[in-house]
Design a protein around this motif. Sequence first.
Motif, short mmCIF file in Angstrom:
data_model
loop_
_atom_site.label_atom_id
_atom_site.label_comp_id
_atom_site.label_asym_id
_atom_site.label_seq_id
_atom_site.Cartn_x
_atom_site.Cartn_y
_atom_site.Cartn_z
N GLY A 40 -81.79 -27.75 28.76
CA GLY A 40 -82.54 -28.03 29.66
C GLY A 40 -82.95 -27.03 30.53
O GLY A 40 -84.24 -27.62 30.95
N ARG A 41 -82.50 -25.62 30.17
CA ARG A 41 -82.90 -24.37 30.93
C ARG A 41 -82.74 -23.14 29.86
O ARG A 41 -81.73 -23.18 28.79
N VAL A 42 -83.72 -22.09 29.65
CA VAL A 42 -83.76 -21.44 29.04
C VAL A 42 -82.89 -20.04 29.23
O VAL A 42 -82.62 -19.32 28.77
N ASP A 43 -82.53 -19.39 30.91
CA ASP A 43 -82.07 -18.58 31.75
C ASP A 43 -80.68 -18.84 31.29
O ASP A 43 -79.78 -20.05 31.47
N LEU A 44 -80.28 -17.84 31.40
CA LEU A 44 -79.19 -17.47 30.83
C LEU A 44 -77.95 -17.28 32.36
O LEU A 44 -78.72 -16.56 33.56
N LEU A 45 -77.08 -17.86 33.00
CA LEU A 45 -76.70 -18.04 34.20
C LEU A 45 -75.07 -17.48 34.17
O LEU A 45 -74.86 -16.97 32.98
N TYR B 127 -75.02 -36.79 40.81
CA TYR B 127 -75.25 -36.59 39.46
C TYR B 127 -74.19 -36.78 38.82
O TYR B 127 -73.32 -37.77 38.87
N ARG B 128 -75.01 -37.02 37.32
CA ARG B 128 -74.18 -37.53 36.28
C ARG B 128 -73.67 -36.45 35.20
O ARG B 128 -74.95 -35.43 35.11
N CYS B 129 -72.10 -36.41 34.54
CA CYS B 129 -72.28 -35.34 33.61
C CYS B 129 -72.96 -36.35 32.01
O CYS B 129 -73.48 -37.40 32.69
N ARG B 130 -73.32 -34.99 30.95
CA ARG B 130 -73.62 -35.45 29.86
C ARG B 130 -73.02 -36.93 29.75
O ARG B 130 -74.00 -37.50 28.68
N CYS B 131 -72.01 -36.96 29.94
CA CYS B 131 -71.32 -37.92 28.69
C CYS B 131 -71.79 -39.39 29.70
O CYS B 131 -71.67 -40.47 29.63
N GLY B 132 -72.24 -39.43 31.13
CA GLY B 132 -72.52 -40.65 31.25
C GLY B 132 -71.96 -40.63 32.56
O GLY B 132 -72.22 -40.95 33.93
N ASN B 133 -70.28 -39.79 33.20
CA ASN B 133 -69.52 -39.97 33.97
C ASN B 133 -70.84 -39.37 35.30
O ASN B 133 -71.11 -38.64 35.55
N GLN B 134 -69.50 -40.38 36.53
CA GLN B 134 -69.88 -39.26 37.87
C GLN B 134 -69.51 -38.67 38.40
O GLN B 134 -68.13 -38.43 37.82
N VAL B 135 -70.43 -37.07 38.54
CA VAL B 135 -69.62 -36.48 39.50
C VAL B 135 -70.73 -35.99 40.84
O VAL B 135 -71.26 -36.24 40.94
N PHE B 136 -69.67 -35.02 41.13
CA PHE B 136 -69.99 -34.81 42.75
C PHE B 136 -70.08 -33.01 42.69
O PHE B 136 -69.84 -32.21 41.86
N PHE B 137 -70.90 -33.11 43.96
CA PHE B 137 -70.89 -31.94 44.62
C PHE B 137 -70.30 -31.32 43.88
O PHE B 137 -70.65 -29.85 43.90
N ASP B 138 -68.72 -30.73 44.21
CA ASP B 138 -67.87 -29.76 44.54
C ASP B 138 -67.08 -29.67 43.30
O ASP B 138 -66.71 -28.89 43.15
N ASN B 139 -67.99 -30.60 42.18
CA ASN B 139 -66.74 -30.38 41.12
C ASN B 139 -67.31 -29.04 39.55
O ASN B 139 -68.13 -28.93 39.37
N THR B 140 -65.74 -28.80 39.19
CA THR B 140 -65.92 -27.89 38.29
C THR B 140 -66.06 -28.25 36.74
O THR B 140 -65.80 -27.81 35.86
N LEU B 141 -65.47 -29.43 36.51
CA LEU B 141 -65.32 -30.15 35.74
C LEU B 141 -65.37 -31.41 35.43
O LEU B 141 -64.91 -32.30 36.74
N CYS B 142 -65.78 -32.35 34.59
CA CYS B 142 -65.77 -33.42 34.07
C CYS B 142 -64.45 -33.95 33.92
O CYS B 142 -63.92 -33.58 32.91
N LEU B 143 -64.05 -34.90 34.20
CA LEU B 143 -62.69 -36.00 34.10
C LEU B 143 -61.94 -36.57 32.77
O LEU B 143 -61.65 -36.91 32.59
N LYS B 144 -63.53 -36.99 32.51
CA LYS B 144 -63.79 -37.94 31.19
C LYS B 144 -63.74 -37.20 29.86
O LYS B 144 -62.90 -37.33 29.28
N CYS B 145 -64.94 -35.83 30.11
CA CYS B 145 -65.46 -35.44 28.75
C CYS B 145 -65.02 -33.90 28.89
O CYS B 145 -64.44 -33.18 27.70
#
Length: 385
Positions: free
Chosen positions: A77-82, A30-48
């Motif tokens: 990219g999604r309209v529904d509230l989460l 998976y990629r964060c919007r900043c382009g950083n590689q992120v992983f299945f269990d991540n709660t935070l992007c360590l770059k941005c």
Amino acid sequence: MKDLIQTLGENLEAQRAAARERARRLSRSYRCRCGNQVFFDNTLCLKCDSTLGYLPDEGRVAVMEPGPREGTCKTPGRVDLLKFCANRDSPAACNWMLYADNPHPFCIACRLNRTIPDLDDEDNGRYWIRIEAAKRRLVSQLLQLGLPVRSKIHDDPEGGLMFDFLRSPREGPQVMTGHADGLITLNVEEADDARREAIRHAMREPYRTLLGHFRHEVGHYYWDRLVRDGRWLQPFRDLFGDERADYAQALKRNYEQGPPANWAATFISAYATVHPWEDWAETWAHYLHVVDSLTTAMGFGLDADDIQGYVIPFERDALYAPDDPNAARFLELLNGWMEIAMVMNEMARSMGQPDFYPFVISRPAVAKLQFVQMVVFEARSSAEA
Ligand SMILES: [Zn+2]
Ligand SMILES: [Zn+2]
Ligand SMILES: [Zn+2]
């Protein structure tokens, strides 16, 4: 003749395209919007520093922004509230999302829990993190395969699934890991590496993990759901054997005599020899291992075609249903897996680690694996219909 070859070629191409799409959904890259590689269990992007959450319906990790109401989120990219799963700030550290208007506080994976270990005990907290991480990996794969996942506690008391994570009392008896009628019980001490490794050694197993336990036990659950009451039952008996054979006696025989000496020629593991139910659960678990590992490899751009090495490929004559429309693709996947597993094993040996995939797949096991895939595909297409 040319037309036939062309049609076969186009079919395979269409199957490959469909398989690529499935692989994308099953991928763990998976990629964060900043382009950083992120992983299945991540709660935070360590770059941005973006907040991340896992979208179980789409099978991807996405950036979460505050929504218009307190406690809600939205994602580009999604309209529904989460909203976040209520276990996000618990020791389970769940990063899954659910619809904001869902009355449940917990995500689809956490909603399957009936009993969690007593968190006043420090060890239990440590165990529970690992258990939930393995369970999320299991559930995400089941969802992306299109298999039914419903909570036996909240959504479907008859046909649903639920988990008890139990610790054995000091005075005994020992909690047994197993499945019965939609309830999967796990002895939480399986999350203790030293204890699990000691049991693995004593039982002479090449592989013992939390994820492996879950995949095996959920195999029993899906046997009840997908095989027991339907048209797969007779073909199952023809291939795996008659499950009406006395189960308690089969366990006793295995305990006293161990597996037959030549088990590896027919079975995927020694434990699979115990009873047709165990053969099914072991084969099912392997199917999930292979699909998850292979789609992870593909998601990161690893392609078996690029591997410089040779494994004698399985041919159509090893299959359960050589004429199944997905047979060619199944063989391609399995043979691709054999090559990737060979390289992964050599890499593990280069690091002095135990083999990454400590199994040999025999020809009869290939037929059983294809059978599992056919059951899974049919469950998915009936869910989509
Ligand atoms: Zn980022
Ligand atoms: Zn959750
Ligand atoms: Zn079992």
